[in-house]
Design a protein around this motif. Structure first.
Motif, short mmCIF file in Angstrom:
data_model
loop_
_atom_site.label_atom_id
_atom_site.label_comp_id
_atom_site.label_asym_id
_atom_site.label_seq_id
_atom_site.Cartn_x
_atom_site.Cartn_y
_atom_site.Cartn_z
N ASN A 177 -2.59 -1.06 -5.21
CA ASN A 177 -1.71 -1.42 -4.18
C ASN A 177 -2.38 -1.88 -2.84
O ASN A 177 -1.65 -2.81 -2.07
N ARG A 178 -3.60 -1.21 -2.65
CA ARG A 178 -4.19 -1.93 -1.45
C ARG A 178 -4.73 -3.36 -1.87
O ARG A 178 -4.70 -4.22 -0.95
N ALA A 179 -5.27 -3.51 -2.93
CA ALA A 179 -5.75 -4.94 -3.38
C ALA A 179 -4.80 -6.03 -3.28
O ALA A 179 -5.00 -7.08 -2.70
N ILE A 180 -3.38 -5.63 -3.71
CA ILE A 180 -2.36 -6.78 -3.76
C ILE A 180 -1.74 -6.88 -2.19
O ILE A 180 -1.08 -7.95 -2.12
N GLU A 237 1.00 -1.47 0.04
CA GLU A 237 0.15 0.03 -0.04
C GLU A 237 0.95 1.09 0.04
O GLU A 237 0.38 2.40 -0.26
N ASN A 238 2.15 1.13 0.40
CA ASN A 238 3.05 2.34 0.32
C ASN A 238 3.89 2.36 -0.97
O ASN A 238 4.72 3.25 -0.99
N ALA A 239 3.55 1.56 -1.90
CA ALA A 239 4.47 1.54 -3.00
C ALA A 239 4.11 2.54 -3.98
O ALA A 239 3.02 3.11 -3.92
N GLU A 240 5.15 3.19 -4.73
CA GLU A 240 4.85 3.96 -5.82
C GLU A 240 5.24 3.48 -6.95
O GLU A 240 6.11 2.76 -7.47
N PRO A 241 4.57 4.18 -8.17
CA PRO A 241 5.11 3.83 -9.67
C PRO A 241 6.20 4.54 -10.04
O PRO A 241 6.70 5.16 -9.09
N PRO A 242 6.80 3.78 -11.03
CA PRO A 242 7.96 4.51 -11.58
C PRO A 242 8.03 5.82 -11.67
O PRO A 242 6.78 6.56 -11.71
#
Length: 152
Positions: A108-111, A76-81
């Protein structure tokens, strides 16, 4: 051939499709990681849209076969490129980028969960948003004089 054998074969086929969709997704993300915002931007957005669409279909099939998504803690804290992040000079309509950003947050929340259906839906929404952006950016590129596009 027993029902169980048929089910095992079907699940193996679905898992191959999931692995291929994941590879397509990873390739599309890698294309964005090191790319400058150039005339190929629309094509990269289109490839991202198509890869997300492949992920959607693969995970819909996985869900139908009773398979689960393997949760990714902290996603949930990941960012796209970089070139896909807000504030980086992204080309295209602001409202489409706002929708794209929302779909990234939803994916991000779903995964972080295990529902293949929820993951499939999130990939589908991202596919639609990236596809609309690709079309819009491509239209902007076509409307721009050739010399200005070459300088971008």
């Amino acid at each position: 051939m027993s029902f169980r054998d048929d089910l095992d074969r079907q699940r193996a086929q679905i898992m191959r499709a999931v692995r291929q969709a994941s590879a397509d997704w990873a390739e599309a993300m890698r294309a964005h990681k090191l790319a400058p915002p150039d005339a190929g931007f629309a094509a990269r957005l289109r490839a991202l849209s198509e890869a997300a669409g492949h992920e959607q279909v693969a995970w819909e099939h996985a869900h139908a076969a009773g398979l689960l998504w393997r949760p990714i803690p902290g996603a949930e804290n990941a960012e796209p490129p970089y070139e896909l992040r807000a504030g980086t000079g992204r080309r295209g309509p602001t409202e489409l980028w706002a929708r794209f950003d929302e779909t990234v947050v939803a994916l991000n929340r779903a995964i972080t969960g295990s529902s293949a259906a929820v993951v499939a839906d999130a990939f589908g929404e991202l596919a639609d948003a990236a596809g609309e952006l690709a079309t819009a950016v491509d239209g902007e590129d076509e409307a721009q004089p050739r010399t200005a596009r070459d300088a971008a």
